[in-house]
Enzyme design. Structure first.
Site, PDB file in Angstrom:
ATOM      1  CD  GLU A 150       7.278  -3.929  -2.368  1.00 44.98           C
ATOM      2  OE1 GLU A 150       7.244  -3.961  -1.130  1.00 44.98           O
ATOM      3  OE2 GLU A 150       7.090  -4.923  -3.087  1.00 44.98           O
ATOM      4  CD  GLU A 305      11.538  -6.403  -4.882  1.00 47.00           C
ATOM      5  OE1 GLU A 305      10.875  -7.106  -4.082  1.00 47.00           O
ATOM      6  OE2 GLU A 305      11.938  -5.273  -4.594  1.00 47.00           O
TER       7      GLU A 305
HETATM    8  C1  GAL Z   1       9.511  -6.593  -1.323  1.00 40.68           C
HETATM    9  C2  GAL Z   1      10.611  -5.553  -1.157  1.00 40.68           C
HETATM   10  C3  GAL Z   1      11.997  -6.173  -1.147  1.00 40.68           C
HETATM   11  C4  GAL Z   1      12.024  -7.390  -0.277  1.00 40.68           C
HETATM   12  C5  GAL Z   1      10.957  -8.361  -0.722  1.00 40.68           C
HETATM   13  C6  GAL Z   1      10.926  -9.626   0.072  1.00 40.68           C
HETATM   14  O1  GAL Z   1       8.321  -6.148  -0.805  1.00 40.68           O
HETATM   15  O2  GAL Z   1      10.529  -4.600  -2.181  1.00 40.68           O
HETATM   16  O3  GAL Z   1      12.933  -5.213  -0.740  1.00 40.68           O
HETATM   17  O4  GAL Z   1      11.816  -7.029   1.050  1.00 40.68           O
HETATM   18  O5  GAL Z   1       9.703  -7.753  -0.602  1.00 40.68           O
HETATM   19  O6  GAL Z   1       9.922 -10.496  -0.342  1.00 40.68           O
END
Ligand code: GAL
Length: 689
Positions: A150, A305
């Site tokens: 990110e 994710e």
């Molecule tokens: C994203 C990040 C992850 C985790 C996640 C939690 O922004 O890439 O590592 O922190 O959020 O929602």
């Protein structure tokens, strides 16, 4: 997806075995098999373990888990670990930590605390990437590289000395001479003239409104810095493991840098999705972001994710009730994802994210969430045919980062305020109305098409858009060289072009076009704009159609803004009904070659948007589907086979009338004809038989 030459839906998530004793790894593998996990992302935040000091690299623990995963046929998306630098590195090279706009250097103690232009940070990530790629070259588990994590999430703006020097160099390359810079930035205004490159500081907060061109150039410079930071690792990895695909996971909100510029350096695009389960309209938010990431490379993407249930960073973190995680996973697939991945595999026991949900919650395998994870994994394992299919859109929305940064504050989004002091802080440069937001406008147009289930690509303004039937450029405030010709050719050959109020106002240096706004778009639109009237909060005007378009209401409401325009060659289809400019055009249509260009001088109410998009679809032969409230339909295609995803986002059952034909429901295995009933949060994937 064909990553690792296997056609399958990728299923898995971020896996941090380093947070657990090795006995737990055995259990993890057992549970992964049970859940049908076929890929995990490893190593993402493990730099301090991989390189305990400047001269030592240790991969032992990572080797052991990589081997275990390989032995169990679970692929690895290997993180390069560079998003959280070790403490020793930040202590040794203090310039690594980034500096906020108020001049304060951030302290060590979190992730993404690095400065994008720090030479010491860049040297260190280059070396780590080289060591990792050399070490894991040829490892049978290595299926995909995942660079950093990110970009710009926390450190999008830095104002340190390294950035200042790099900015001066960037400007020198861009403008050649200081005179050129002064002219392009209009520095004669408020006596800002620069006499040498060294005099140019970063555009930190000053006494009041700042030079917009300087701000924009700084934003462009930082945006390019993130790309070159990525390339720092990408080039090394590419050279050492040329056959392993490379990606980096983007955040869902794209204002911090120009994501489309990564286009030539990604084998597959990937995104992190965290819609708010507490928001009943969250699926609309997601649809747009899914379309954006799919459009970046115009091929299937990776949902890298999402949360198995709640996150831990909304003010109040709503849970995903039963079936919502499944529904949103299918929504991503519907829009072109070839994966369903989560942050994270096992819920952390300690650290900043211990209250974030995971595939294996603190409660363990006997939990509701893990049961849902296993059930979804089992279903996805049967859907291999869908992998590699894509959504085909006939409509494109153009996204222009420069217009975005010129309309919304380049320093942070959503900060605009009606409070005067906050307004000045968050609006680094004055703007006619805080009610106007570039991205909100784009979202509004996207939603109008999405409401009729018309697929839309969201592409960068400089992408080739000649293949689309309809191209919409909402609030295209800046018009850059080359665009006039591209849009005129497009319309001339039969395309439909639509743009809105306050478009075509500034050039690439933020200089205002003279003799009528719409500037270079005046010819294709057949309109010019004399002045603009930002409407006060709650105020509205009326669009008077008066029978000029068949099937439309006589009038529609409109808010936010009214351009005062004059039609030259365009036909006026609607006029404003109120104000001293009553009778002036608010909707025009210009025949230009074989095509037509529409201009909308205001923000029409949703009723107009529905009728206008319906009219465009009907007249241009674009398939549109009006479905019961909350039901979404997206179709993916591969080798002439269509996969129709019907998704019920409503909390109640919905009945849908199907188009003519017989269908097989890939999830239930049943045949469908005529109609379909979808349960609350229900999904059907239909394919013609
Ligand atoms: C994203 C990040 C992850 C985790 C996640 C939690 O922004 O890439 O590592 O922190 O959020 O929602």
């Amino acid at each position: 997806m064909l990553i690792g030459n296997k056609r399958r839906i990728i299923y898995g998530g971020d896996y941090f075995p380093e947070q657990w004793p090795e006995e737990t790894w055995q259990e993890d593998i057992r549970l992964m098999k049970q859940a049908h996990v076929n890929m995990v992302s490893l190593g993402i935040f493990s730099w301090a373990l991989l390189q305990p000091d400047e001269d030592t690299f240790t991969f032992d623990w990572l080797d052991r888990i990589m081997d275990m995963l390989a032995a169990n046929d679970i692929d690895v998306c290997l993180g390069t670990a560079t998003a959280a630098q070790p403490n020793w590195l930040s202590r040794k090279y203090a310039d690594i930590l980034f500096v906020r706009e108020n001049g304060q250097r951030v302290a060590y103690g979190s992730r993404q605390s690095y400065c994008v232009n720090s030479p010491n940070y860049r040297k260190a990530i280059h070396r780590l990437a080289e060591e990792m790629a050399t070490h894991y070259k040829g490892h049978s588990a290595l299926a995909l590289w995942h660079i950093n994590n990110e970009y710009a999430n926390k450190n999008s703006m830095c104002f340190c000395e390294n950035c200042e020097k790099a900015f001066q160099k960037w400007l020198r390359e861009k403008y050649g001479t200081i005179e050129n810079l002064n002219e392009s930035w209009g520095t004669v205004f408020w006596s800002e003239i620069y006499r040498s490159w060294e005099e140019i500081n970063t555009p930190q907060v000053s006494a009041g409104g700042r030079n917009g061109t300087k701000l924009l150039d700084y934003k462009r410079f930082l945006s390019e810095s993130f790309l070159s930071l990525y390339q720092e690792e990408y080039n090394v990895i590419r050279a050492i493991t040329p056959d392993v695909p490379v990606t980096t996971n983007f955040e869902a909100d794209w204002g911090k840098f120009d994501h489309y510029k990564f286009r030539d350096y990604l084998d597959v695009a990937s995104l992190n999705f965290y819609p708010d389960p507490g928001n009943p309209a969250a699926y609309k938010w997601s649809a747009l972001r899914h379309s954006m990431i799919r459009s970046l490379l115009q091929k299937p993407f990776i949902l890298m994710e999402q949360a198995a249930s709640q996150v831990d960073w909304y003010p109040v973190n709503a849970i995903k009730p039963p079936d919502l995680m499944r529904l949103w996973s299918y929504q991503a697939l519907a829009h072109g994802s070839d994966s369903v991945m989560f942050f994270q595999w096992r819920a952390s026991k300690q650290g900043a994210e211990k209250y974030h949900s995971a595939m294996v919650p603190h409660y363990g395998e006997k939990s509701r969430v893990f049961r849902e994870i296993c059930a979804l994994g089992e279903e996805l394992a049967k859907l291999t045919d869908i992998a590699g299919s894509n959504v085909e859109a006939e409509v494109a929305i153009l996204l222009d980062n420069d217009s975005w940064w010129s309309v919304d504050s380049p320093y942070g989004f959503g900060l605009k305020s009606l409070d005067n002091e906050l307004f000045w802080m968050s609006n680094a440069q004055p703007f006619p109305s805080v009610l106007v937001s570039y991205f909100a406008e784009l979202e509004y147009y996207y939603e109008a098409f999405h409401a009729l289930n018309i697929p839309v690509d969201v592409i960068a303004v400089d992408y080739d858009f000649s293949k689309y039937k309809v191209v919409v450029a909402p609030l295209l405030h800046m018009v850059k060289p080359g665009f006039k010709q591209a849009v005129e050719e497009f319309v001339h050959r039969g395309g439909i072009f639509i743009t809105t109020y306050f478009s075509g106002v500034i050039d690439e240096n933020i200089a205002v076009f003279q003799k009528g706004y719409l500037g270079p778009l005046k010819e294709v639109l057949g309109v010019k704009v004399e002045e603009f009237n930002p409407l006060l909060p709650g105020a509205s005007n009326v669009m008077n159609i008066g029978g000029k378009i068949e099937g439309f209401a006589a009038t529609y409401g409109c808010t936010i803004w009214c351009d005062v325009a004059h039609a030259t060659t365009a036909k006026t289809l609607a006029t404003f009904a109120q104000g001293f400019y009553a009778g002036s055009p608010c909707l025009t249509e210009n025949h230009f070659g074989e095509g037509k260009a529409y201009y909308i001088a205001t923000r029409p109410d949703p009723e107009f948007m529905r009728d206008f998009v319906g009219y465009l679809a009907a007249t241009r032969g674009i398939e549109a589907h009006e479905l019961p409230q909350g039901v979404e339909l997206v179709t993916r295609l591969r080798d002439n086979r269509k996969f129709h995803f019907y998704l019920n986002h409503a909390k109640e059952k919905r009945h849908v009338t199907l188009p003519h034909g017989r269908f097989l429901d890939l999830l239930s295995g049943e045949n469908r004809e005529g109609a379909l009933t979808l349960d609350r949060y229900g999904v059907s994937i239909l394919t013609e038989v």
